[in-house]
Design a protein around this motif. Structure first.
Motif, PDB file in Angstrom:
ATOM      1  N   ASP A  44       0.843  -1.185   0.000  1.00 53.29           N
ATOM      2  CA  ASP A  44       0.000   0.000   0.000  1.00 53.29           C
ATOM      3  C   ASP A  44       0.886   1.244   0.000  1.00 53.29           C
ATOM      4  O   ASP A  44       1.822   1.351   0.795  1.00 53.29           O
ATOM      5  N   ALA A  45       0.582   2.191  -0.892  1.00 56.34           N
ATOM      6  CA  ALA A  45       1.417   3.394  -0.979  1.00 56.34           C
ATOM      7  C   ALA A  45       1.470   4.133   0.346  1.00 56.34           C
ATOM      8  O   ALA A  45       2.506   4.710   0.710  1.00 56.34           O
ATOM      9  N   ALA A  46       0.367   4.129   1.096  1.00 52.52           N
ATOM     10  CA  ALA A  46       0.347   4.841   2.377  1.00 52.52           C
ATOM     11  C   ALA A  46       1.368   4.281   3.360  1.00 52.52           C
ATOM     12  O   ALA A  46       1.895   5.011   4.207  1.00 52.52           O
ATOM     13  N   SER A  47       1.671   2.988   3.243  1.00 52.41           N
ATOM     14  CA  SER A  47       2.609   2.364   4.180  1.00 52.41           C
ATOM     15  C   SER A  47       4.039   2.860   4.002  1.00 52.41           C
ATOM     16  O   SER A  47       4.864   2.698   4.902  1.00 52.41           O
ATOM     17  N   LEU A  48       4.337   3.461   2.857  1.00 58.45           N
ATOM     18  CA  LEU A  48       5.687   3.982   2.634  1.00 58.45           C
ATOM     19  C   LEU A  48       6.046   5.037   3.675  1.00 58.45           C
ATOM     20  O   LEU A  48       7.193   5.128   4.114  1.00 58.45           O
ATOM     21  N   TRP A  49       5.064   5.835   4.074  1.00 60.45           N
ATOM     22  CA  TRP A  49       5.332   6.925   5.015  1.00 60.45           C
ATOM     23  C   TRP A  49       5.830   6.401   6.355  1.00 60.45           C
ATOM     24  O   TRP A  49       6.688   7.007   6.989  1.00 60.45           O
ATOM     25  N   THR A  50       5.256   5.288   6.818  1.00 60.19           N
ATOM     26  CA  THR A  50       5.628   4.778   8.140  1.00 60.19           C
ATOM     27  C   THR A  50       6.836   3.867   8.089  1.00 60.19           C
ATOM     28  O   THR A  50       7.451   3.595   9.125  1.00 60.19           O
ATOM     29  N   THR A  51       7.205   3.386   6.903  1.00 55.94           N
ATOM     30  CA  THR A  51       8.334   2.463   6.787  1.00 55.94           C
ATOM     31  C   THR A  51       9.646   3.184   6.500  1.00 55.94           C
ATOM     32  O   THR A  51      10.705   2.783   6.998  1.00 55.94           O
ATOM     33  N   LEU A  52       9.606   4.246   5.728  1.00 55.54           N
ATOM     34  CA  LEU A  52      10.824   4.997   5.417  1.00 55.54           C
ATOM     35  C   LEU A  52      11.365   5.694   6.666  1.00 55.54           C
ATOM     36  O   LEU A  52      10.602   6.047   7.565  1.00 55.54           O
ATOM     37  N   PRO A  53      12.678   5.913   6.729  1.00 60.12           N
ATOM     38  CA  PRO A  53      13.249   6.607   7.900  1.00 60.12           C
ATOM     39  C   PRO A  53      12.810   8.059   7.964  1.00 60.12           C
ATOM     40  O   PRO A  53      12.758   8.750   6.947  1.00 60.12           O
ATOM     41  N   TRP A  54      12.517   8.515   9.186  1.00 63.72           N
ATOM     42  CA  TRP A  54      12.090   9.896   9.413  1.00 63.72           C
ATOM     43  C   TRP A  54      13.225  10.779   9.894  1.00 63.72           C
ATOM     44  O   TRP A  54      13.050  11.988  10.006  1.00 63.72           O
ATOM     45  N   GLY A  55      14.380  10.219  10.223  1.00 66.59           N
ATOM     46  CA  GLY A  55      15.410  10.978  10.911  1.00 66.59           C
ATOM     47  C   GLY A  55      15.070  11.066  12.391  1.00 66.59           C
ATOM     48  O   GLY A  55      14.183  10.363  12.897  1.00 66.59           O
ATOM     49  N   SER A  56      15.755  11.933  13.103  1.00 70.56           N
ATOM     50  CA  SER A  56      15.514  12.120  14.535  1.00 70.56           C
ATOM     51  C   SER A  56      15.659  13.600  14.864  1.00 70.56           C
ATOM     52  O   SER A  56      16.083  14.402  14.021  1.00 70.56           O
ATOM     53  N   ASP A  57      15.314  13.969  16.090  1.00 74.63           N
ATOM     54  CA  ASP A  57      15.467  15.371  16.483  1.00 74.63           C
ATOM     55  C   ASP A  57      16.914  15.817  16.371  1.00 74.63           C
ATOM     56  O   ASP A  57      17.193  16.986  16.088  1.00 74.63           O
ATOM     57  N   GLU A  58      17.847  14.903  16.622  1.00 78.21           N
ATOM     58  CA  GLU A  58      19.267  15.248  16.532  1.00 78.21           C
ATOM     59  C   GLU A  58      19.735  15.342  15.084  1.00 78.21           C
ATOM     60  O   GLU A  58      20.560  16.201  14.746  1.00 78.21           O
ATOM     61  N   VAL A  59      19.240  14.464  14.218  1.00 77.29           N
ATOM     62  CA  VAL A  59      19.651  14.457  12.804  1.00 77.29           C
ATOM     63  C   VAL A  59      18.401  14.355  11.908  1.00 77.29           C
ATOM     64  O   VAL A  59      18.170  13.334  11.259  1.00 77.29           O
ATOM     65  N   PRO A  60      17.569  15.393  11.882  1.00 77.04           N
ATOM     66  CA  PRO A  60      16.354  15.330  11.060  1.00 77.04           C
ATOM     67  C   PRO A  60      16.655  15.190   9.572  1.00 77.04           C
ATOM     68  O   PRO A  60      15.810  14.709   8.811  1.00 77.04           O
ATOM     69  N   GLN A  61      17.863  15.593   9.166  1.00 76.66           N
ATOM     70  CA  GLN A  61      18.231  15.475   7.755  1.00 76.66           C
ATOM     71  C   GLN A  61      18.342  14.022   7.300  1.00 76.66           C
ATOM     72  O   GLN A  61      18.438  13.742   6.094  1.00 76.66           O
ATOM     73  N   ASP A  62      18.321  13.089   8.243  1.00 79.22           N
ATOM     74  CA  ASP A  62      18.362  11.679   7.876  1.00 79.22           C
ATOM     75  C   ASP A  62      17.008  11.149   7.433  1.00 79.22           C
ATOM     76  O   ASP A  62      16.883   9.975   7.064  1.00 79.22           O
ATOM     77  N   GLY A  63      15.978  11.988   7.467  1.00 76.35           N
ATOM     78  CA  GLY A  63      14.689  11.585   6.917  1.00 76.35           C
ATOM     79  C   GLY A  63      14.800  11.348   5.417  1.00 76.35           C
ATOM     80  O   GLY A  63      15.561  12.016   4.709  1.00 76.35           O
ATOM     81  N   ALA A  64      14.047  10.395   4.917  1.00 82.57           N
ATOM     82  CA  ALA A  64      14.164   9.966   3.526  1.00 82.57           C
ATOM     83  C   ALA A  64      13.494  10.935   2.562  1.00 82.57           C
ATOM     84  O   ALA A  64      12.717  11.819   2.954  1.00 82.57           O
ATOM     85  N   THR A  65      13.795  10.737   1.283  1.00 82.31           N
ATOM     86  CA  THR A  65      13.091  11.395   0.189  1.00 82.31           C
ATOM     87  C   THR A  65      12.395  10.326  -0.633  1.00 82.31           C
ATOM     88  O   THR A  65      13.029   9.366  -1.081  1.00 82.31           O
ATOM     89  N   LEU A  66      11.088  10.476  -0.816  1.00 83.68           N
ATOM     90  CA  LEU A  66      10.281   9.545  -1.606  1.00 83.68           C
ATOM     91  C   LEU A  66      10.004  10.153  -2.973  1.00 83.68           C
ATOM     92  O   LEU A  66       9.423  11.237  -3.072  1.00 83.68           O
TER      93      LEU A  66
END
Length: 231
Positions: free
Chosen positions: A129-151
């Protein structure tokens, strides 16, 4: 080592057959720089359509990939980055093409991928399900938010919101938008956008979205707020 020998050596080392690898950008360095400048503009102006010129894309042979998607990936990926692709795109030769032209890894899981690229048909064929991509991809963290993914997501239609393309109308607000920006996107259901809203609430963590359709793309960064009206 001359250029031709370098290509054959790289192909042999990676296990790829050179005669089966399609062409990349005609001018790899300057072409990728031009695409990257367009990408920066898209990220600075969420929801604004950017169409890459045919003179830049002419001759691009990316199996299974739309031309804008392929060109953007060429501008983003290198040997230090990794990418998740659906099984269909692995089998179509897209993975080999990207590894050859960028040196990127394509063996990552969704949970580990800084970049993920797919279309809705490929997701459906593997029961995802396309919606599941949001919860499976890395979000980063408060310390390193730049580690969040690009879809990066190929959609059936992407246009100005007043275009009659059988698409949902999105109204975008947030940084980079003076008041509101409208965008019409086909193929993504309410569950997809609800899941995106849940991730956006975790800002500065989150996932950035790049929508592609043929030669056109638009960025929706994690900072953008979205109101959806069904088409």
């Amino acid at each position: 080592m001359n250029a031709a020998l370098s290509l054959h050596t790289a192909s042999a080392a990676s296990g790829l057959a050179l005669d089966r690898i399609g062409r990349g950008l005609a001018d790899p360095v300057h072409g990728a720089q031009q695409v990257f400048r367009q990408l920066l503009s898209a990220q600075s102006h969420p929801g604004r359509l950017h169409t890459l010129p045919d003179t830049l894309l002419q001759g691009l042979e990316a199996p299974g990939l739309g031309r804008a998607m392929a060109a953007v990936l060429l501008s983003l990926l290198d040997a230090e980055t990794g990418l998740w692709l659906p099984a269909d795109w692995q089998d179509s030769g897209a993975a080999d093409w990207l590894r050859f032209h960028t040196g990127t890894r394509t063996d990552l899981t969704l949970a580990d991928a800084p970049f993920a690229a797919t279309d809705l048909a490929a997701l459906a064929r593997e029961g995802r399900d396309a919606a599941s991509l949001w919860t499976t991809l890395p979000w980063g963290s408060d310390e390193v938010p730049q580690d969040g993914a690009t879809l990066l997501l190929e959609v059936p239609a992407l246009a100005d919101a007043d275009a009659k393309v059988g698409a949902d109308a999105l109204t975008l607000r947030g940084p980079g938008i003076a008041s509101t920006q409208t965008l019409a996107v086909a193929g993504l259901d309410a569950a997809f956008w609800r899941a995106r809203d849940a991730v956006a609430a975790a800002y500065p963590c989150g996932v950035d979205l790049l929508l592609c359709c043929g030669d056109t793309f638009a960025a929706i960064p994690r900072t953008t707020r979205i109101t959806r009206q069904e088409g």
